[in-house]
Scaffold this motif. Structure first.
Motif, PDB file in Angstrom:
ATOM      1  N   ASN A 226       4.710  -2.282  -9.082  1.00 38.49           N
ATOM      2  CA  ASN A 226       4.487  -3.459  -8.353  1.00 38.49           C
ATOM      3  C   ASN A 226       3.914  -3.405  -7.104  1.00 38.49           C
ATOM      4  OD1 ASN A 226       5.362  -4.768 -10.868  1.00 38.49           O
ATOM      5  ND2 ASN A 226       7.450  -4.576  -9.979  1.00 38.49           N
ATOM      6  N   PRO A 228       1.124  -4.014  -4.251  1.00 40.16           N
ATOM      7  CA  PRO A 228      -0.109  -5.085  -4.145  1.00 40.16           C
ATOM      8  C   PRO A 228      -1.316  -4.118  -4.095  1.00 40.16           C
ATOM      9  CG  PRO A 228       1.378  -5.005  -2.365  1.00 40.16           C
ATOM     10  CD  PRO A 228       1.894  -4.098  -3.206  1.00 40.16           C
ATOM     11  N   THR A 244     -11.489  -8.201  -3.864  1.00 38.77           N
ATOM     12  CA  THR A 244     -10.841  -7.152  -4.400  1.00 38.77           C
ATOM     13  C   THR A 244     -11.652  -6.497  -5.425  1.00 38.77           C
ATOM     14  OG1 THR A 244     -10.151  -8.847  -6.275  1.00 38.77           O
ATOM     15  CG2 THR A 244      -8.601  -8.553  -4.266  1.00 38.77           C
ATOM     16  N   TYR A 262       0.542  -0.433   0.002  1.00 38.10           N
ATOM     17  CA  TYR A 262      -0.497  -0.935  -0.859  1.00 38.10           C
ATOM     18  C   TYR A 262      -1.631  -0.073  -1.341  1.00 38.10           C
ATOM     19  CZ  TYR A 262      -3.778  -0.752   3.027  1.00 38.10           C
ATOM     20  OH  TYR A 262      -4.557  -0.064   4.043  1.00 38.10           O
ATOM     21  N   PHE A 278      -5.286  -5.847   4.903  1.00 27.53           N
ATOM     22  CA  PHE A 278      -4.079  -6.170   3.850  1.00 27.53           C
ATOM     23  C   PHE A 278      -2.923  -6.152   4.710  1.00 27.53           C
ATOM     24  CE2 PHE A 278      -0.432  -4.895   1.315  1.00 27.53           C
ATOM     25  CZ  PHE A 278      -0.416  -5.934   0.461  1.00 27.53           C
ATOM     26  N   SER A 282      -0.518  -9.518   5.158  1.00 21.94           N
ATOM     27  CA  SER A 282       0.889  -9.440   4.595  1.00 21.94           C
ATOM     28  C   SER A 282       1.958  -9.633   5.541  1.00 21.94           C
ATOM     29  CB  SER A 282       1.288  -8.019   4.028  1.00 21.94           C
ATOM     30  OG  SER A 282       0.955  -7.001   4.912  1.00 21.94           O
TER      31      SER A 282
END
Length: 282
Positions: A226, A228, A244, A262, A278, A282
Motif C-alpha cells: 500500500n 502510494p 501518473t 512513495y 509528491f 502529501s
C-alpha cells in the motif's frame, strides 16, 4: 429390799423414756449428742442415699467422659494441624521470617515485604479468577499494578525486564489497547520469532527510531504494501502536475524528507527528483 430395787428400776426406765422423747422432739437430728439405748450411745447416720447418690455418680461419670473426649479432640487437632515448636502445618517461623512449604491458600489480604521460593523450586501464585499485585507509596496511592487474568498480563505502568517469552507452542502478544506501546533499551531491543511470524500492527503510526545507529532489515524478501504512487511534471513536454504513470510495471522506492515512502517510475536513472512534488502534496 425388793421394793427398793423395783422402785429404782422403774425410775431408770422412766428416765430413759424421757430422754428418748426429748431426742425425738428435736428438729435437727444431726446436732443431737446421742441417745442411750441399753446403756450405749446411738448417733444418727450421716451421708447421701437413694436417688441423690445415683445423680451424683451420674454427674461425676459425665464429667469424666467429657474430659476424655476433650483431651482426645485436642490431641487429634494437634496431630492434624501438625503443630510443632517451630510452627503449624506448612507454616514455619524461622529467624529470617515466615516460611511456607507446599501448597498454601490465603482467604484474606496478605501483607509481606518479600516473597521468595527455594533455589531448587519455582514460586507459583494461583487463583480461580486473577492474580493482582499492587504497589503503593507512603500516601497509599497506587504507583504500579500487575494483573494476571484471562486476557493475559496487564501492566498499569512501565515494566523493566530482561526477557519476555511465551509458553512453548503459544503466541506472545504485547498489546496496549488505549495507549502507546514502547520498547526501549539503552543498548538495543531484539525481537525474534524462532519458528513463527513476527507481526507489528497499530491503529495510527508505527515508529522505528534509532538515535545513533541505523535500522537494518535483513531478509530474503522485504515487502512494503500500500505504498502510494508518486506523480511528476515532465519539464520537456510540459505535462501538467499530477500526471501518473499508469502503464509502468517497475518502480523505484523513494523517501521524502519527513521519512514518508512513495513509488516513482523506474528508468535508467533515478526519478525520485522528478516526482519529489509528491512530498509537498502529501
Amino acid at each position: 429390799m425388793d421394793r427398793k430395787n423395783n422402785l429404782k428400776n422403774e425410775m431408770e426406765e422412766t428416765k430413759m423414756t424421757q430422754e428418748q422423747y426429748i431426742l425425738a422432739a428435736q428438729p435437727n437430728p444431726l446436732h443431737q449428742r446421742g441417745a442411750s439405748v441399753c446403756g450405749a450411745q446411738v448417733y444418727p447416720a450421716v451421708g447421701i442415699y437413694g436417688w441423690r447418690k445415683r445423680c451424683l455418680y451420674f454427674f461425676i461419670l459425665l464429667l469424666l467422659v467429657t474430659m476424655i473426649v476433650n483431651l482426645a479432640l485436642t490431641i487429634w487437632i494437634l496431630k492434624v494441624m501438625n503443630f510443632t515448636p517451630d510452627g503449624m502445618g506448612n507454616l514455619r517461623v524461622t529467624k529470617e521470617g515466615v516460611r511456607l512449604e507446599g501448597v498454601s491458600e490465603f482467604l484474606l489480604p496478605l501483607y509481606v515485604k518479600e516473597i521468595q521460593s527455594r533455589r531448587d523450586s519455582p514460586l507459583i501464585l494461583q487463583s480461580d479468577r486473577n492474580v493482582t499485585v499492587n504497589a503503593r507509596n507512603e500516601q497509599g496511592q497506587l504507583t504500579g499494578q500487575l494483573t494476571v487474568g484471562n486476557e493475559g498480563v496487564v501492566f498499569s505502568h512501565s515494566v523493566e525486564t530482561s526477557h519476555v517469552r511465551a509458553e512453548p507452542f503459544q503466541d506472545l502478544k504485547l498489546e496496549s489497547p488505549t495507549r502507546t506501546l514502547t520498547l526501549e533499551a539503552p543498548r538495543g531491543v531484539e525481537v525474534s520469532a524462532g519458528v513463527g511470524d513476527f507481526t507489528a500492527s497499530c491503529r495510527k503510526d508505527l515508529l522505528l527510531q534509532s538515535s545513533e545507529g541505523e535500522i537494518f532489515l535483513d531478509a530474503s524478501t522485504i515487502r512494503l504494501g500500500n505504498i502510494p504512487l508518486g506523480s511528476a511534471v515532465d519539464p520537456l513536454e510540459g505535462a501538467p502536475a499530477g500526471t501518473t504513470y499508469t502503464k509502468q510495471t517497475v518502480y523505484e522506492l523513494c523517501a521524502c524528507a519527513n521519512g514518508k515512502l512513495y513509488l516513482s517510475p523506474a528508468e535508467k536513472g533515478s526519478t525520485c527528483q522528478t516526482t519529489s512534488n509528491f512530498c509537498l502534496w502529501s
